[in-house]
Design an enzyme around this catalytic site. Structure first.
Site, PDB file in Angstrom:
ATOM      1  CE  LYS A  24      -4.424   0.543   2.113  1.00 34.26           C
ATOM      2  NZ  LYS A  24      -5.582  -0.162   1.035  1.00 34.26           N
TER       3      LYS A  24
HETATM    4  C1  PLP Z   1      -6.549  -0.999   0.546  1.00 35.19           C
HETATM    5  C2  PLP Z   1      -7.089  -1.315  -0.787  1.00 35.19           C
HETATM    6  C3  PLP Z   1      -7.927  -2.333  -0.928  1.00 35.19           C
HETATM    7  C4  PLP Z   1      -8.764  -3.133   0.083  1.00 35.19           C
HETATM    8  O1  PLP Z   1      -7.756  -3.610   1.099  1.00 35.19           O
HETATM    9  P1  PLP Z   1      -8.346  -3.882   2.765  1.00 35.19           P
HETATM   10  O2  PLP Z   1      -7.433  -4.706   3.239  1.00 35.19           O
HETATM   11  O3  PLP Z   1      -9.554  -4.649   2.464  1.00 35.19           O
HETATM   12  O4  PLP Z   1      -8.657  -2.794   3.339  1.00 35.19           O
HETATM   13  C5  PLP Z   1      -8.068  -2.835  -2.103  1.00 35.19           C
HETATM   14  N1  PLP Z   1      -7.338  -2.273  -3.116  1.00 35.19           N
HETATM   15  C6  PLP Z   1      -6.519  -1.229  -3.240  1.00 35.19           C
HETATM   16  C7  PLP Z   1      -5.850  -0.744  -4.140  1.00 35.19           C
HETATM   17  C8  PLP Z   1      -6.334  -0.772  -1.662  1.00 35.19           C
HETATM   18  O5  PLP Z   1      -5.458   0.311  -1.758  1.00 35.19           O
END
Ligand code: PLP
Length: 305
Positions: free
Chosen positions: A159
């Site tokens: 992320k």
């Molecule tokens: C954060 C995110 C998600 C969802 O992730 P979770 O862990 O379920 O919050 C999905 N796709 C992207 C691109 C993200 O940044």
């Protein structure tokens, strides 16, 4: 209910919300190398806040930093305590929690590696990410003209702050064209995910979601897969094109922010109001995060603050 709180955790101490500022020459602000998490806490049956799958989020944060050559001085345990304390000092029962790891000022340029690594944890009360009406009736989405990152252009499992330029461009385009959210196709034209959510479709009682190859492996995605397995439904992790979207019986997007949001229309083709799979998953997810599903508690998915 703004993006506000009393205190923000910054590098090991709490500072007043208004003082949580950074220098304009912070490296991450210029080039986007930083990593973050999005976590939610929900009020539990005993009235206290409980954070959903906190350790998995923090492990992903640590992994994201590692993938990006960002040295972190905090362990998952340190960060767990910091998140819990941030929630407590702000007195929230239900809240969104945002840890962010970023590079400070000092040197500029892309080869710099010695700027100080900062970690902050903020929290605020945040409602339905795609609107409460969307959560109830479903949202209208469109495939984006922007492709999801090629697997070799970025680190999709992480992320990373800078990844979200791609997401923002897709989201703006979708909103400007009158849709609530975008679906992003990968560079082969296969369905990847939403701009900050993973996607599921249901056809003839089989639930399918793209595998974690060039998408962010969401913790909500994993939770939904576990709910389906637990309740004895067929779940396939398989790639598909946009054509599969158009003949789906049901479709929904999932993420910590978006929770389980039904999709009622895609590229101006009607899917319909939330169906039985969508409603079931929404219900179990909602019960689970609020501490009402025993098997989720047994797995240690709720950390009480
Ligand atoms: C954060 C995110 C998600 C969802 O992730 P979770 O862990 O379920 O919050 C999905 N796709 C992207 C691109 C993200 O940044």
């Amino acid at each position: 209910m703004g993006i506000e709180s009393r205190l923000i955790w910054m590098d090991g101490e709490f500072i007043p919300f208004a003082d949580a500022t950074v220098h304009v020459l912070s490296h991450t602000l210029h080039y986007g190398l930083g990593v973050f998490e999005g976590i939610r806490a929900y009020q539990q049956p005993d009235g206290s806040p409980g954070i959903f799958r906190l350790d998995e989020h923090l492990e992903r944060l640590v992994d994201s930093a590692r993938m990006c050559h960002i040295p972190l001085r905090y362990t998952v345990e340190d960060l767990r305590e910091a998140c819990l304390e941030t929630l407590r000092v702000n007195g929230f029962k239900s809240a969104y929690i945002r840890p962010l790891v970023f590079l400070g000022s000092g040197a500029m340029g892309l080869g710099t590696r010695n700027n100080q690594v900062h970690v902050c944890i903020a929290t605020w009360e945040w409602g339905a990410y795609l609107g409460s009406e969307g959560l109830e009736k479903g949202v209208r989405v469109a495939c984006s003209s922007f492709s999801r990152h090629h697997v070799n252009a970025n680190l999709q499992r992480a992320k990373v702050v800078g990844h979200y330029v791609n997401s923002i461009l897709a989201r703006y385009e979708a909103n400007d064209n009158g849709f609530d959210e975008a679906i992003m196709l990968d560079t082969n034209g296969l369905v990847a995910e939403g701009t900050g959510e993973n996607i599921f479709l249901v056809r003839r009682n089989v639930v399918t979601t793209p595998p974690v190859i060039n998408i962010l492996g969401g913790i909500t995605r994993d939770t939904v897969i576990e709910i389906l397995r637990h309740d004895g439904f067929d779940i396939r992790e398989q790639q598909f094109g946009r054509d599969a979207l158009y003949i789906a019986d049901e479709m929904f997007m999932v993420g910590t922010a978006a929770e389980v949001t039904p999709i009622r229309e895609v590229d101006r083709r009607e899917i319909g109001p939330p169906g039985k799979f969508t409603k079931h998953i929404q219900q179990v997810y909602n019960d689970g995060v609020h501490g009402r599903v025993p098997w989720m508690i047994e797995r240690g998915w709720i950390t009480l603050a």
